[in-house]
Design a protein around this motif. Structure first.
Motif, short mmCIF file in Angstrom:
data_model
loop_
_atom_site.label_atom_id
_atom_site.label_comp_id
_atom_site.label_asym_id
_atom_site.label_seq_id
_atom_site.Cartn_x
_atom_site.Cartn_y
_atom_site.Cartn_z
N GLN A 43 0.83 -1.20 0.00
CA GLN A 43 0.00 0.00 0.00
C GLN A 43 0.86 1.26 0.00
OE1 GLN A 43 -3.36 -0.08 -0.38
NE2 GLN A 43 -3.18 2.11 -0.68
N PHE A 46 2.11 1.74 -3.49
CA PHE A 46 1.03 2.28 -4.33
C PHE A 46 0.87 3.77 -4.11
CE2 PHE A 46 -3.40 3.62 -4.51
CZ PHE A 46 -3.68 3.40 -5.84
N GLU A 47 0.82 4.19 -2.85
CA GLU A 47 0.67 5.61 -2.54
C GLU A 47 1.83 6.41 -3.09
OE1 GLU A 47 -1.91 7.15 -1.42
OE2 GLU A 47 -3.09 5.43 -0.78
N HIS A 48 3.03 5.86 -3.02
CA HIS A 48 4.21 6.54 -3.56
C HIS A 48 4.09 6.71 -5.08
CE1 HIS A 48 8.36 7.75 -4.09
NE2 HIS A 48 8.44 6.86 -5.04
N ARG A 49 3.69 5.65 -5.76
CA ARG A 49 3.53 5.74 -7.23
C ARG A 49 2.48 6.77 -7.61
NH1 ARG A 49 3.71 0.17 -6.78
NH2 ARG A 49 1.46 0.04 -7.09
N GLU A 50 1.36 6.78 -6.89
CA GLU A 50 0.32 7.76 -7.18
C GLU A 50 0.82 9.18 -6.94
OE1 GLU A 50 -3.05 7.30 -8.23
OE2 GLU A 50 -2.08 5.42 -8.83
N TRP A 51 1.55 9.37 -5.87
CA TRP A 51 2.09 10.68 -5.53
C TRP A 51 3.07 11.14 -6.60
CZ3 TRP A 51 7.20 11.64 -3.34
CH2 TRP A 51 7.40 12.96 -2.94
N SER A 53 3.24 10.16 -9.74
CA SER A 53 2.57 10.41 -11.03
C SER A 53 1.77 11.71 -11.00
CB SER A 53 1.66 9.24 -11.41
OG SER A 53 0.57 9.15 -10.52
N ALA A 54 1.37 12.17 -9.83
CA ALA A 54 0.59 13.41 -9.72
C ALA A 54 1.46 14.65 -9.60
CB ALA A 54 -0.34 13.31 -8.52
N TYR A 60 -2.36 19.75 -7.80
CA TYR A 60 -2.20 18.66 -6.83
C TYR A 60 -1.22 19.07 -5.74
CZ TYR A 60 -1.53 13.91 -5.06
OH TYR A 60 -1.48 12.80 -4.27
#
Length: 71
Positions: A43, A46-51, A53-54, A60
């Protein structure tokens, strides 16, 4: 900090290093905890990848993971 003791926070910039550290010790942990720690590491990644990419989105500004620790 306002809130209850079971609410925590982690800067998103530290999510990947935390996930890496957790994965590095998985084989040394009691098997009763390894599944949950693996899930947590996944998790955080995942949060790191989302961060990451944003980062190119100009509006953002999210930089913190807030979480609740419940037993």
């Amino acid at each position: 900090m306002d809130g209850t003791p079971d609410i925590g926070r982690l800067p998103l910039a530290k999510a990947k290093p935390a996930a890496d550290a957790y994965r590095a010790v998985l084989d040394r942990l009691d098997s009763a905890f390894s599944y949950e720690l693996g899930q947590l590491a996944g998790q955080l990644e995942f949060e790191h990848r989302e961060w990451r990419s944003a980062q190119s989105i100009d509006w953002y500004s999210q930089d913190t993971i807030f979480f609740s620790i419940t037993g």
